[in-house]
Design a protein around this motif. Structure first.
Motif: not given
Length: 376
Positions: A247-263
């Protein structure tokens, strides 16, 4: 007051251990951005399930089309979407030969939606390496090459990377980095490689790569057909089968915005948090109580003169831990450090909701009812 004093002492001891793990990962964690040298270029199948992802799927596919790796295919499955996802996939498939559009079949009993979609995708893949990812991921041009290089050098059957989390709203900035703490401050990442214990396995379904042989040995997504936290279960199965994982850290290689609101934050993490401890009530509430005691209680007891010294020590450890992780993994600095106890408290509330929804079988995700009772 004596009991609170003892509780604060225990919290400081535990916080010191957590800080040590966070610091160890900061210094030594395997980072996907580190290129370790490709031995050859095996065929790679990028597999993307997409359900109602019209705002994400185009950018995701274009990110893969820009890879500096010349032997890969992209399979994208339209999982019964009710928006324009299917149309976008089909148009890109017509425009780019590497993109194969797949129309998903109806969800059968005994499967969660994502696992069923990934299973269908695996049946269309012909690569030696299978990379499962999500439509909201954004890969850098070196994402595939670095993944394959790591797998070759360490002879891995499974490599997973936790993407760099992009956050926008306050709820995202508060909660998403706290969930990252479970990994970066809770588990020395190299133990996923060196230890044989399945309990020391971790993975992120946002970026999880298998050799074809390893995927077949664990039984593929069919082996975890009814699991909500399927990524962790797959990593545990791999260890049980004697497959090397990392298991590695994908920082600077793979990015993701999982959610866009409180709900979305509330509902999305409600789906997963209880599952992190395999739906076991006692370990879950021990974890919740530990977080409350270590990360929230010191900010309350600092107002009591007899506990102020211990509370200040605990607060300093919390602040240093969040600063270290924010700088290493690019968390939003101000909210992560200054609003740390509020982020933890909101995460705990979501955790309680996750427990409640599992026990009452009332969880929905992307318009589908999830039968959580079968996953306990």
């Amino acid at each position: 007051m004596v009991s609170l004093f003892i509780l604060m002492l225990i919290s400081i001891i535990l916080l010191t251990v957590i800080l040590a793990v966070a610091w160890f990962n900061t210094v030594t964690a395997p980072m996907l951005k580190k290129f370790v040298g490709l031995q050859n270029y095996p065929r790679v199948s990028v597999l993307i399930p997409a359900r109602n992802e019209e705002t994400n799927i185009g950018a995701c596919i274009n990110g893969f089309l820009s890879q500096n790796y010349n032997n890969f295919e992209i399979h994208v499955l339209n999982d019964q979407s009710t928006d324009r996802t299917g149309t976008i996939i089909e148009k890109l498939g017509e425009q780019y030969p590497a993109v194969q559009a797949i129309q998903g079949k109806p969800l059968p009993a005994g499967w969660t939606g994502k696992n069923w979609a990934c299973h269908q995708l695996s049946q269309h893949a012909d690569g030696e390496i299978l990379i499962f990812t999500d439509a909201d991921n954004r890969p850098a041009p070196n994402a595939i090459a670095n993944t394959v290089a790591y797998m070759q050098k360490l002879e891995l059957g499974l490599l997973s990377a936790f993407p760099e989390k992009v956050t926008g709203t306050l709820a995202e900035k508060l909660v998403v980095p706290v969930v990252d703490l479970f990994v970066y401050a809770g588990l020395p990442l190299w133990l996923t490689y060196f230890s044989r214990f399945p309990s020391l396995a971790a993975a992120s379904g946002l970026w999880i790569a298998f050799t074809r042989e390893a995927y077949q040995r664990v039984g593929g997504h069919q082996a975890v057909s009814n699991q909500i936290v399927e990524d962790v279960e797959l990593s545990r199965l791999a260890k049980k089968r004697g497959i090397k994982i990392l298991t590695s850290a994908g920082t600077c290689v793979v990015s993701c915005r999982m959610y866009h609101s409180f709900s979305e934050v509330w509902n999305g993490f409600s789906k997963n948090l209880f599952g992190l401890v395999r739906y076991k009530m006692i370990p879950f509430f021990i974890l919740m109580l530990g977080l409350l005691t270590m990360c929230v209680l010191p900010y309350i007891t600092v107002w009591f003169a007899t506990l102020r010294g211990l509370a200040i020590v605990a607060i300093v450890i919390n602040i240093v831990m969040r600063m270290v992780l924010a700088l290493k993994y690019r968390h939003p600095f101000v909210t992560s450090v200054i609003l740390h106890p509020f982020g933890v408290l909101l995460t705990l509330l979501i955790g309680v909701n996750s427990f409640w929804q599992v026990k009452h079988g009332r969880l929905q995700w992307k318009g589908r009812q999830i039968d959580l009772q079968m996953s306990e």
